[in-house]
Design an enzyme around this catalytic site. Sequence first.
Site, mmCIF file in Angstrom:
data_model
loop_
_atom_site.group_PDB
_atom_site.id
_atom_site.type_symbol
_atom_site.label_atom_id
_atom_site.label_comp_id
_atom_site.label_asym_id
_atom_site.label_seq_id
_atom_site.Cartn_x
_atom_site.Cartn_y
_atom_site.Cartn_z
ATOM 1 N N LYS A 161 0.879 -1.174 0.000
ATOM 2 C CA LYS A 161 0.000 0.000 0.000
ATOM 3 C C LYS A 161 0.912 1.218 0.000
ATOM 4 C CE LYS A 161 -1.729 2.833 2.276
ATOM 5 N NZ LYS A 161 -1.337 4.245 1.966
ATOM 6 N N GLU A 230 9.681 1.188 10.736
ATOM 7 C CA GLU A 230 10.777 2.126 10.419
ATOM 8 C C GLU A 230 10.183 3.515 10.497
ATOM 9 O OE1 GLU A 230 13.896 1.569 9.811
ATOM 10 O OE2 GLU A 230 14.002 -0.561 9.379
ATOM 11 N N CYS A 265 14.180 10.439 6.332
ATOM 12 C CA CYS A 265 14.173 10.002 7.737
ATOM 13 C C CYS A 265 15.548 10.168 8.359
ATOM 14 C CB CYS A 265 13.715 8.554 7.824
ATOM 15 S SG CYS A 265 14.728 7.416 6.860
ATOM 16 N N GLU A 365 11.502 16.157 14.753
ATOM 17 C CA GLU A 365 11.884 15.969 13.350
ATOM 18 C C GLU A 365 11.268 17.096 12.506
ATOM 19 O OE1 GLU A 365 9.951 12.615 11.297
ATOM 20 O OE2 GLU A 365 11.840 12.232 10.268
#
Length: 479
Positions: A161, A230, A265, A365
Amino acid sequence: MPGGPPRSDIVRENPARLGEIVGRVQVADEADVDRAVRDAEAEQRAWRRQPAGERADVLRAAADAVDALPGAAVLLARESGKPLADCAGELRFAAAYLRWVAERAPAALADRETDDAAGRLVLRHRPYGVVAAVTPWNAPVILALLKVGPALAAGNTVVVKPSPLAPLTVTRVLAAFPPGLVQVVHGGAAAGRALVGHPRVHRVAFTGGSEAGRAIGAAAAEAITPVLLELGGNDPVVLLDDADLTDEAMDRLVMASFATAGQVCMAAKRVYAPRSRLAEIRDAYLAAAGRVLVLGDPLDEGTTVGPVISADAAERIRGLVAGSAERGGTVVELGEVRAEMERGHFVRPALVMDVADDAPIVAAEQFGPVAPLLAYDDEDEAAARANAGDLGLGASVWSADEDRAFAFARRFDAGFTFVNTHNRTGMALRAPFGGVKRSGHGREYGVEGLLEYAQVCAIHAPAAFRAGGGGMGANAYPG
Ligand code: NAD
């Protein structure tokens, strides 16, 4: 379609040229997801029985097909806003990864048999069955193939997906596999939920943000399905006082934060510099930014920083920068601007200084083209500040003395520590990647990434009960 409402489409617009439609895909409903999982399950029964070498050959053929796909890099650039050269690089790397898996998986996943005085023991790597892969938009091809490659090699089949923000190229890439082995369903959180919670899915692999990761972890826990997560990172960079600030190293450091407009990331998200060298490092950083940061249309040659993915992302990142200025931070805009910024979701790259570690631009982040530069006084303090917070994906240490760097590297709470580089330039197909703390669990790349898609199952005949064995008490533990 009898009864149900008409299906909707995801329409993907070029983030660098608003109004330009790049393509569309149809959103899957629950029945579509169910069909995909059941088809994948039916395929898996035969696939798992194919010899490992033949499964590896299928991966090699897919790698060749990915290399030969016409127009894939341009399509990826147009749907994601990533510079064309980066998109071509991602496709090449993804094909190389499939070949790496094909080479290593048969041995890594082979049975291990021991036959000795203690008995006969076979450890086999059993595939899970159907793997659900839910992936983000920022490196849609490699992040899907990091799951599909090892999952297929181990004898699973996969339903992917992709993110609705970059569904087009990855769909074409996944068509490079023989029909049935890899199914693709499109949509957002609802399609993701239907897939992850499906009772015939036996392994989930997710890459994305913490919020979705938490929801996916909870849904999978409900079904007792193991999950690989992750998630995001807030990677620190620690420049030691002997770091070699050549132009080349500084260019690398700047791009470590600004590649893919910071939406990576493992981007360098906080830079800690020794106070004694702060001014020198700031000047070298600004000079490097002047050399390497070129903001523009992803299809224009020379562009190194494209737009961010959406209007929401642009607004959020501008808000972070404005908030830093309001707190007394110094904001220096970086790079050369070539694109007409109104044409797309462009955010001017910025270096932010004079902010505290608890400022949102440092503490969380950013996932955008901004980097804070922060001063530290001693290495213990740098290590403690680098490890503050819940995330622990990547980190880097820079020093002219490699042994000193490797010693400092052990102090990071990070799943992957780069030495004298950071981000993509520091990756290797053989080096396992993944987070510690709230950046997730499980590993991709390396042999460890292959082993994520098989469960070790034992077959054991204790020596005492083999022909000629002496036997032991029916209720005894072996010695
Ligand atoms: P996201 O979490 O918004 O979406 C990721 C995927 O999850 C998409 O396919 C989305 O449709 C799906 N999804 C969202 N909510 C869901 C739910 N409740 N149930 C099931 N599926 C759901 O992430 P994004 O914006 O596409 O990507 C950015 C994030 O991904 C950043 O935090 C980044 O750090 C992280 N990331 C991590 C890695 C890594 O290897 N650790 C790599 C790339 C990106």
